[in-house]
Design an enzyme around this catalytic site. Structure first.
Site, PDB file in Angstrom:
ATOM      1  N   CYS B  43       1.160  -1.329   0.126  1.00 51.74           N
ATOM      2  CA  CYS B  43      -0.092  -0.557  -0.258  1.00 51.74           C
ATOM      3  C   CYS B  43       0.791   1.193  -0.051  1.00 51.74           C
ATOM      4  O   CYS B  43       0.704   2.584  -1.050  1.00 51.74           O
ATOM      5  CB  CYS B  43      -0.832  -0.108   1.061  1.00 51.74           C
ATOM      6  SG  CYS B  43      -1.366   1.702   1.364  1.00 51.74           S
ATOM      7  N   LYS B  52      -2.057   7.309  -5.954  1.00 48.17           N
ATOM      8  CA  LYS B  52      -2.278   8.887  -5.058  1.00 48.17           C
ATOM      9  C   LYS B  52      -1.950   9.989  -5.338  1.00 48.17           C
ATOM     10  O   LYS B  52      -2.268  10.258  -6.506  1.00 48.17           O
ATOM     11  CB  LYS B  52      -3.252   8.451  -4.259  1.00 48.17           C
ATOM     12  CG  LYS B  52      -4.651   7.933  -4.015  1.00 48.17           C
ATOM     13  CD  LYS B  52      -4.325   6.340  -4.028  1.00 48.17           C
ATOM     14  CE  LYS B  52      -4.843   5.921  -5.379  1.00 48.17           C
ATOM     15  NZ  LYS B  52      -5.103   4.041  -4.912  1.00 48.17           N
ATOM     16  N   GLY B 273      -5.238  -8.738 -11.914  1.00 47.26           N
ATOM     17  CA  GLY B 273      -5.994  -9.224  -9.946  1.00 47.26           C
ATOM     18  C   GLY B 273      -4.320  -9.262  -9.640  1.00 47.26           C
ATOM     19  O   GLY B 273      -3.224  -9.398  -9.986  1.00 47.26           O
ATOM     20  N   HIS B 446     -24.737  24.103   2.367  1.00 46.13           N
ATOM     21  CA  HIS B 446     -24.683  24.091   0.943  1.00 46.13           C
ATOM     22  C   HIS B 446     -23.477  25.662   0.284  1.00 46.13           C
ATOM     23  O   HIS B 446     -23.364  26.607   1.400  1.00 46.13           O
ATOM     24  CB  HIS B 446     -26.294  24.977   0.762  1.00 46.13           C
ATOM     25  CG  HIS B 446     -26.502  25.523  -0.721  1.00 46.13           C
ATOM     26  ND1 HIS B 446     -26.423  24.602  -2.163  1.00 46.13           N
ATOM     27  CD2 HIS B 446     -26.910  27.108  -1.225  1.00 46.13           C
ATOM     28  CE1 HIS B 446     -26.819  25.209  -3.024  1.00 46.13           C
ATOM     29  NE2 HIS B 446     -26.898  26.655  -2.742  1.00 46.13           N
TER      30      HIS B 446
END
Lengths: 410, 467
Positions: B43, B52, B273, B446
């Protein structure tokens, strides 16, 4: 502000269900006036107003399960001004099933158990009490699904007061097209009855032996002294007292029938506490006449009468329903000719009385018409041998046919 | 350093290091055996974190080149790949050092070497510095993670044919790139190089990308990626790859059978995979049972079939995700300390860090259909979200699936900007048994992107207000 809480209802009773509210929000109540009826596993209990005032809140509607000490509602004021309750006070004579009173704001739920927004909305809109919702969410949280399920259950239960009070609708005439069936939750009493009966069948080795009694003598005795008895004792002379006496006399001769199994022991009882099954609208209850062997016929009749009246009103006390040693059940009042009663465990015997019916009997080589009653004794064969059971019933029959033996104790 | 430990983790990845820290917090004497030069496992070193860093940098690059003019910014932009790679390396370095610091702080011994089980309660370590060592541990935890799955006939040389590890360190932007496997990793790394200028073609054996993901989201995802310039060859099987000085020729044929064709590329990424990494651990001798797919069999408390030996993370069943391993490591540490550790496998989110991001938690619509669960759907597109408009990033939607009767949230699937951050709200809700209405009634600031989550939750009850 006085809180109305669930009172202590006796040993081993921790839970009850709110059966019906006798007052509406906004009603003025006097101290000790009955406010709400609770139903426990055993009896109905009335909760009285702890103080005078106005009923300001109903926290738990009908059908809600409550625990001892739980909040039922609140009374405010000291009996001064009776404030007309805002919405609920509108003339609503129809027995409303105590719905959401004035929308009790639940905006600030208990700090220890906050409600999620959807549950809060449902509680406010429907008035269902959060305590009436069984939580399944993580950490004991009430999910929206739990609230919806509780609502569904509430909708399925009938408007309690209306239906319960109405006489059972006569089943004659063609059945209405709808509703074709009705689903109602079992009352606590019914659940307890179901549980107890099944328990009895599962534990005891139950079977029933039959006999019959010629009631001629007792009926003659009764008609002869009926008026004098009532005048003297203030109570009608019925059959029940004779049966109690006859049973006790037989129990004394056959102690196994008055005994019970406790683990690996047999407990023989030298006291005779006779349960008398009484049917009520709510279901069967069995109040116990204590130390019945020390009572006179009149005393027995009075006790049984009193039980019958109070059972119908749901006013029996819990302790009056506990701890009998033998039970008598009278299916005869409804016309039963023969039945096999189920034991009232842990007791080992129950006598079934039946209808007195005139039947042709062979007496001394001739046919005579006699008032006859079949007798049934269901017993626990683990403890009571067939011989004892049969002898017991024969003794009961003897005493009933020759009541003078009771007097002479022979 | 060797001695008696309460627990020894073999592997210092997310499962091992988080488990070790939790174990140490709970007072257990803890060791971690890790063979690579840095902690953090796949990782941190060659997985989530460096990818990332590159995804962020490449996304900013593409944004600047392609979208800045539309919002009124014009500039001459050039790519400085070595600097971008430096950003990646610095990120990794900072985080792996951080774990070393946490180990010291929590008094966890890092045994630098390759560990293997040498009998009950014993871990033999071939030290990186040379020599052998042996630890005694009451509990041994296998947290060795996973490794890249290979394709027969396609040899990974990490130059022309690379794994996810090599794809992080390409020396230059390849003009043409083939990605074998349309899963999370392939689409992320394919996106990185496409943004930087590669012509990327994704070859997938199945007839859809991101298998297992909610089909509606998957379809939209492929549409958006295609619009961005990624090409797809679905239902295609790779049968071989030839490397030459000029590039790689990849031979593919339809999975259903048919005429083969040949694709050419400068770099091929194999990302079909990963498989559990269990070789050389002495598991067979220790009596640790595996399933048919090579995963270590464990019970609900991460116990293997051998007493005293536990396993967590990619080597056991479940999604191969860092946060799943992390949760299992911490849960196991708590169990070993006599507490009630638990992982809720129904609420483990999954995120694809492309642009837009894709994030999912809970059940897909297909899974609910297959299970015969009655459900309701609420959906809200980012085109109708005010914040998405202001940031000119309106691709995608939020989809919430809730039980038709109880309204309980059963799944959430988001494709859109910041999807990976937004899914946390729904995961928390699901963990607490929330209904869609609970989310719909929770005030959302908002203008923010999570308002789209709220609107989708409203949509479950057919009362979307902003569309």
């Amino acid at each position: 502000m006085t809180e109305i809480r669930v009172p202590n209802m006796g040993e081993s009773v921790t839970e009850a269900t709110v059966a019906k509210w006798l007052k509406k929000v906004g009603d003025a109540v006097a101290a000790d006036e009955p406010l709400v009826e609770l139903e426990t596993d055993k009896v109905a209990v009335e909760v009285n107003a702890p103080a005078a005032g106005v009923l300001t809140e109903i926290a738990t509607g009908p059908g809600t399960a409550v625990k001892v000490g739980g909040l039922l509602g609140t009374i405010s004021g000291s009996g001064g001004v009776v404030r007309p309750a805002p919405a609920a006070a509108a003339p609503a004579p129809a027995p409303r099933p105590a719905p959401a009173p004035a929308p009790a704001p639940v905006a600030a739920p208990a700090a220890d158990r906050p409600l999620s927004p959807s549950v809060r909305r449902i509680v406010e809109e429907t008035g269902i009490s959060p305590s009436a919702i069984a939580p399944t969410g993580p950490g004991g949280r009430i999910t929206k699904g739990d609230a919806l399920a509780a609502l569904e259950a509430r909708a399925a239960s009938p408007a309690t007061p209306a239906v319960a009070a109405a006489p059972a609708p006569a089943a004659h005439g063609p059945r209405a097209a709808d509703p074709r069936e009705q689903r109602v939750p079992m009352t606590r009493l019914r659940k307890t009855i179901a549980l107890r009966l099944k328990e009895a069948q599962n534990t005891a080795a139950q079977l029933t032996t039959f006999n019959e009694a010629d009631m001629t003598t007792i009926m003659a005795l009764r008609s002869e002294y009926k008026d004098a008895f009532e005048k003297r004792h203030g109570v009608r002379l019925g059959f029940m007292s004779f049966f109690v006496k006859a049973c006790i006399a037989a129990l004394k001769e056959l102690p196994a029938v008055n005994a019970e199994i406790d683990g690996d022991d047999i407990v023989y009882k030298n006291h005779y506490d006779i349960g008398v099954a009484v049917a009520t609208e709510r279901g069967l209850v069995v109040p116990v006449v204590r130390d019945a062997d020390h009572m006179s016929l009149a005393g027995l009749e009075k006790a049984i009468n009193d039980f019958g009246l109070r059972a119908r009103d749901g006013k029996l006390k819990l302790e009056e329903l506990q701890g009998g040693t033998f039970t008598i059940s009278n299916g005869g009042v409804y016309g039963s000719l023969m039945s096999t009663p189920i034991l009232n465990t842990p007791q080992s015997g129950i006598l079934g009385m039946h209808k007195i019916q005139e039947r042709p009997m062979a007496i001394g080589g001739k046919v005579e018409i006699r008032p006859m009653m079949y007798l049934a004794l269901s017993y626990d064969h683990r403890l009571v041998d067939g011989r004892e059971a049969v002898l017991f019933l024969v003794r009961v029959k003897d005493f009933l046919e020759n009541p003078s033996r009771l007097l002479l104790e022979v | 350093m060797p001695g008696q430990y309460d627990v020894a983790f073999i592997g210092g990845g997310p499962g091992g290091y988080n488990g070790a820290i939790r174990a140490a917090q709970l007072g257990l004497k803890t060791a971690v055996v890790e063979k690579t030069a840095t902690l953090g496992g796949t990782c941190l070193n060659v997985g989530c974190i460096p990818s990332k860093a590159l995804l962020h940098a490449s996304a900013r690059f593409e944004e600047a080149v392609r979208h800045f003019p539309a919002i009124g910014i014009r500039a001459e932009l050039t790519l400085d790949l070595p600097a971008m790679m430096n950003h990646r390396a610095k990120t990794v370095e900072g985080l792996t050092k951080g774990i070393e610091f946490l180990f010291k702080k929590n008094k966890i011994d890092w045994i630098k070497g390759t560990g293997r089980i040498a009998g009950a309660g014993k871990v033999a370590v071939t030290l990186t510095a040379g020599g052998e060592d042996q630890l005694d541990a009451k509990s041994i935890v296998i947290a060795t993670g996973s490794e890249v799955m290979k394709i027969p006939g396609v040899v990974i040389d990490e130059r022309r044919i690379v794994s996810s590890t090599g794809a992080l360190t390409l020396p230059g932007v390849p003009p043409r790139m083939i990605v074998i496997g349309g899963g999370y990793i392939g689409l992320e790394m394919g996106s990185v190089w496409r943004r930087l200028g590669s012509q990327v073609t994704v070859v997938e054996f199945l007839d859809r990308i991101t298998p297992g993901m909610d089909a509606e989201v998957s379809k939209q995802f492929q549409r958006i990626l295609t619009k961005q310039g990624m090409a797809f060859k679905l239902g295609m099987k790779v049968v071989g790859a030839d490397v030459s000085s000029s590039g790689v020729k990849v031979k593919i044929e339809p999975a259903a059978g048919g005429a083969p064709e040949t694709l050419e590329a400068d770099v091929v990424l194999v990302s079909i995979g990963r498989k559990p990494h269990t070789a050389g651990l002495g598991l067979e001798a220790a009596g640790v049972a595996m399933d048919a797919r090579g995963r270590i069999v464990t019970d609900g408390h991460y116990r293997t079939s051998a007493p005293g030996i536990f396993a967590i993370g990619d080597v056991i069943a479940g999604p191969m995700l860092a946060h799943k391993a992390e949760d299992e490591g911490m849960a196991l540490a708590e169990l070993l300390a006599g507490k009630a550790g638990h992982v809720n496998y129904d609420t483990i989110p999954g995120v694809v860090y492309t642009a837009p991001e894709v994030a999912t938690v809970g059940k897909t619509e297909e899974e609910l259909k297959a299970a015969g669960v009655e459900y309701r759907v609420g959906k809200f597109p980012f085109t109708a979200n005010a914040r998405a408009k202001t940031i000119a990033d309106t691709d995608g939607f939020v989809k919430i699936l809730a039980d038709a009767k109880t309204d309980r949230v059963l799944g959430c699937h988001i494709i859109g900007p910041e999807a990976g951050n937004m899914i946390a709200e729904v995961a928390l809700g699901m963990e607490l048994g929330a209904s869609a209405e609970d989310i719909a009634r929770t005030c959302h600031a908002h203008p923010t992107l999570p308002e789209a989550v709220r609107q989708a939750a409203m949509g479950v009850d057919g009362r979307i207000t902003q569309m």
